[in-house]
Write an enzyme that holds these catalytic residues in place. Structure first.
Site, PDB file in Angstrom:
ATOM      1  N   SER A 108      47.634  41.294  51.011  1.00 55.83           N
ATOM      2  CA  SER A 108      47.579  41.383  50.365  1.00 55.83           C
ATOM      3  C   SER A 108      47.640  43.089  50.412  1.00 55.83           C
ATOM      4  O   SER A 108      46.416  43.240  51.397  1.00 55.83           O
ATOM      5  CB  SER A 108      46.708  41.110  49.300  1.00 55.83           C
ATOM      6  OG  SER A 108      46.352  42.572  48.294  1.00 55.83           O
ATOM      7  N   SER A 109      48.042  43.935  50.218  1.00 49.86           N
ATOM      8  CA  SER A 109      48.074  45.453  50.811  1.00 49.86           C
ATOM      9  C   SER A 109      46.230  45.801  50.559  1.00 49.86           C
ATOM     10  O   SER A 109      45.429  46.791  50.339  1.00 49.86           O
ATOM     11  CB  SER A 109      48.607  46.549  49.590  1.00 49.86           C
ATOM     12  OG  SER A 109      48.445  47.050  48.224  1.00 49.86           O
TER      13      SER A 109
ATOM     14  N   LYS B  57      46.788  35.882  42.501  1.00 51.12           N
ATOM     15  CA  LYS B  57      46.863  36.790  41.722  1.00 51.12           C
ATOM     16  C   LYS B  57      45.967  35.940  40.615  1.00 51.12           C
ATOM     17  O   LYS B  57      44.949  35.307  40.853  1.00 51.12           O
ATOM     18  CB  LYS B  57      47.128  37.318  40.698  1.00 51.12           C
ATOM     19  CG  LYS B  57      48.914  38.036  41.946  1.00 51.12           C
ATOM     20  CD  LYS B  57      47.934  39.885  41.968  1.00 51.12           C
ATOM     21  CE  LYS B  57      48.954  40.529  43.633  1.00 51.12           C
ATOM     22  NZ  LYS B  57      48.256  41.711  43.370  1.00 51.12           N
TER      23      LYS B  57
ATOM     24  N   ARG C 101      40.304  53.598  44.105  1.00 53.66           N
ATOM     25  CA  ARG C 101      40.569  53.999  45.258  1.00 53.66           C
ATOM     26  C   ARG C 101      39.221  54.904  44.876  1.00 53.66           C
ATOM     27  O   ARG C 101      38.410  55.053  45.808  1.00 53.66           O
ATOM     28  CB  ARG C 101      41.632  54.367  45.237  1.00 53.66           C
ATOM     29  CG  ARG C 101      42.990  52.629  46.247  1.00 53.66           C
ATOM     30  CD  ARG C 101      43.552  52.951  46.261  1.00 53.66           C
ATOM     31  NE  ARG C 101      45.388  52.035  47.273  1.00 53.66           N
ATOM     32  CZ  ARG C 101      45.439  51.069  46.117  1.00 53.66           C
ATOM     33  NH1 ARG C 101      45.193  50.765  45.073  1.00 53.66           N
ATOM     34  NH2 ARG C 101      45.961  49.957  47.181  1.00 53.66           N
TER      35      ARG C 101
ATOM     36  N   LYS D 118      44.287  52.375  38.047  1.00 54.77           N
ATOM     37  CA  LYS D 118      43.884  50.773  37.792  1.00 54.77           C
ATOM     38  C   LYS D 118      43.864  51.390  39.517  1.00 54.77           C
ATOM     39  O   LYS D 118      42.065  51.469  39.739  1.00 54.77           O
ATOM     40  CB  LYS D 118      44.046  49.932  37.589  1.00 54.77           C
ATOM     41  CG  LYS D 118      42.853  48.787  37.640  1.00 54.77           C
ATOM     42  CD  LYS D 118      43.306  47.224  36.508  1.00 54.77           C
ATOM     43  CE  LYS D 118      44.368  46.650  36.766  1.00 54.77           C
ATOM     44  NZ  LYS D 118      44.066  46.273  38.749  1.00 54.77           N
ATOM     45  N   SER D 119      44.739  50.953  39.663  1.00 52.53           N
ATOM     46  CA  SER D 119      45.150  51.512  40.864  1.00 52.53           C
ATOM     47  C   SER D 119      44.227  52.323  41.988  1.00 52.53           C
ATOM     48  O   SER D 119      43.285  52.371  42.743  1.00 52.53           O
ATOM     49  CB  SER D 119      46.523  51.052  41.569  1.00 52.53           C
ATOM     50  OG  SER D 119      46.676  49.721  41.788  1.00 52.53           O
TER      51      SER D 119
ATOM     52  N   GLY E 176      39.650  41.618  40.767  1.00 55.00           N
ATOM     53  CA  GLY E 176      40.171  41.230  42.768  1.00 55.00           C
ATOM     54  C   GLY E 176      39.570  42.095  43.452  1.00 55.00           C
ATOM     55  O   GLY E 176      39.645  42.289  44.665  1.00 55.00           O
TER      56      GLY E 176
ATOM     57  N   ARG F 296      50.546  33.201  39.246  1.00 55.88           N
ATOM     58  CA  ARG F 296      51.542  34.110  38.418  1.00 55.88           C
ATOM     59  C   ARG F 296      52.949  33.716  38.229  1.00 55.88           C
ATOM     60  O   ARG F 296      53.559  34.061  37.469  1.00 55.88           O
ATOM     61  CB  ARG F 296      51.739  35.283  38.345  1.00 55.88           C
ATOM     62  CG  ARG F 296      50.808  36.293  38.137  1.00 55.88           C
ATOM     63  CD  ARG F 296      50.971  37.819  38.119  1.00 55.88           C
ATOM     64  NE  ARG F 296      49.962  38.177  38.066  1.00 55.88           N
ATOM     65  CZ  ARG F 296      49.045  39.466  37.841  1.00 55.88           C
ATOM     66  NH1 ARG F 296      49.997  40.246  38.867  1.00 55.88           N
ATOM     67  NH2 ARG F 296      47.499  40.278  37.227  1.00 55.88           N
TER      68      ARG F 296
ATOM     69  N   ASP G 276      53.944  43.879  40.700  1.00 55.25           N
ATOM     70  CA  ASP G 276      53.352  43.428  39.910  1.00 55.25           C
ATOM     71  C   ASP G 276      53.519  43.880  38.902  1.00 55.25           C
ATOM     72  O   ASP G 276      53.284  43.403  37.215  1.00 55.25           O
ATOM     73  CB  ASP G 276      51.463  44.329  39.900  1.00 55.25           C
ATOM     74  CG  ASP G 276      50.532  44.055  40.237  1.00 55.25           C
ATOM     75  OD1 ASP G 276      50.614  43.107  40.888  1.00 55.25           O
ATOM     76  OD2 ASP G 276      49.760  44.902  40.619  1.00 55.25           O
TER      77      ASP G 276
END
EC number: 2.5.1.19
Length: 417
Positions: free
Chosen positions: A153-154, A328, A29, A24-25, A78, A332, A301
């Site tokens: 957050s990156s 998140k 992108r 997903k990451s 997000g 969490r 994560d």
């Protein structure tokens, strides 16, 4: 929908094989980069809700007067909120309102908005200062220097990096303080390099060169390591000899969650890479340690998965570097504390850490609240190897791993509603 989970190993084959869809990451992108450079083609993209939301937003049809639809709802996604904020900021002549679920309206966006406005973007808040929904008027950005805190957050940083090559003068980012989530920044830079964009990352400065065009590229997205984490947990909680093969994974992964390979050695799980096409996970011993310690600022994560694995094995753990988990889909850390406590765990959390005491007992048939968080559902599911367990709002897994429950059936998990 609530799912009652239990486990029956009888129908399981010796080494089940699963196809896990793309990261997903990486997918999110690359979808943004493909929107900026349409000659990029993608294979093995994620089938997650988040990626579908991202693609739908990017492809939002134009109206008769040439303007984009005024409101785009990204629901719980997000990553899409952060990346699309930057994307629409440079879409000249378009104006959009970017909104989401009630939880999304509680997740901060101020640091990214301030960074973009520092560059000259025109972004304002529709409701609460610092939070979505936001109104974005796309303009041409000329400025090329911006600074922001390094411990955020990156995704804020990656959002800026992804649009940087389309800025007329490129972009130089100064990160102030200690940098966290470096693997995700490096992932973004590596994908930019793969399409031919020149970058540099020295000390606390990142520089991206302008690239009006890039050469045509065909990119195959590596499968998602975060999704693999639940299988690492399942193998760790299984009997010695349990195996599963997952594709498509490679040793030189861009994903920070590939740290699973080393981490799960502590729990008796060995990983074999098969010609950079797949991985085979095997349980070859029972873990001997009493407490597991790990710094997870580069891979937060997988914290939920690791905490539940430790609990299922009767091992204590100290997990640190978790400050981003507070913002998140849910908080969490508090969610883990609440649900593990209901299962009988002794656990404490701070703003950036989790401490779990070792315990050999698990209370069976407990309802696990998922808080609209896909990772809560999937992290707790492996406990069904030990005791029956009930996962509330089980459909939430579609956010990142839509076939999760079907895949579990092939490994001997049983379900009832």
């Amino acid at each position: 929908m609530n799912l009652n989970l239990s486990y029956n190993p009888q129908p399981v084959t010796r080494n089940p094989q699963l196809k896990i869809t793309g990261s997903k990451s990486e997918t999110n992108r690359l979808l943004l980069l493909q929107a900026l450079y349409p000659n990029i083609t993608l294979e093995n993209t994620s089938n997650s809700d988040d990626s579908e939301v991202m693609l739908k937003a990017i492809q939002q049809p134009t109206t008769d007067n040439g303007q984009r639809t005024s409101e785009i709802d990204i629901h719980h996604a997000g990553t899409a909120m952060r990346f699309l904020t930057a994307f629409f900021a440079i879409q000249e002549g378009r104006e959009v309102i970017l909104t989401g679920s009630s939880r999304m309206k509680e997740r901060p966006i101020k640091i990214l908005v301030e960074a973009l406005n520092q560059l000259g973007a025109e972004i304002t808040y529709e409701e609460n200062e610092g939070f979505p929904p936001i109104r974005i008027k796309g303009i041409k950005i000329i400025k090329n220097k911006v600074s922001l805190p390094a411990n955020v957050s990156s995704q804020y940083i990656s959002a800026l990096l992804l649009i940087a090559p389309k800025l007329e003068n490129g972009l130089e980012i100064t990160l102030e303080g200690q940098i966290t989530s470096i693997p995700y920044i490096n992932m973004t830079l590596a994908l930019l390099n793969e399409i031919g964009v020149k970058t540099s990352f020295n000390g606390n400065k990142i520089a991206i060169c302008h690239a009006e065009l890039v050469s045509a590229s065909q990119i195959r997205v590596e499968s998602d390591w975060s999704s693999a984490s639940y299988w690492y947990s399942i193998i760790a909680l299984s009997e010695i000899g349990a195996q599963i093969t997952l594709s498509s994974y490679k040793e030189n992964s861009l994903q920070g969650d590939a740290a699973l390979v080393e981490i799960y050695k502590s729990f008796g799980v060995e990983t074999v890479f098969n010609d950079n096409q797949s991985i085979t996970l095997s349980k070859n011993r029972n873990p001997q340690l009493a407490t597991f310690n790990s710094q997870l600022n580069n891979s937060p994560d997988i914290a939920q998965t690791i905490a539940v694995t430790c609990f299922g094995l009767g091992i204590g753990c100290n997990l640190n570097g978790l400050h981003t988990l507070k913002i998140k889909e849910t908080d969490r850390l508090e969610a883990l504390k609440t649900e593990l406590s209901r299962l009988g765990a002794t656990i404490s959390v701070t703003n950036d850490s989790l401490t779990l005491e070792s315990s050999k007992s698990i209370i069976p048939s407990i309802n696990i609240a998922t808080y609209q968080d896909h990772r809560m559902a999937m992290a707790f599911a492996p406990l069904a190897l030990k005791v029956p367990i009930i996962i509330e709002e089980s459909e939430v897994v579609t956010k990142s791993y839509p076939t999760f429950w079907d895949d579990l059936k092939g490994f001997g998990f049983q379900f009832s509603q």
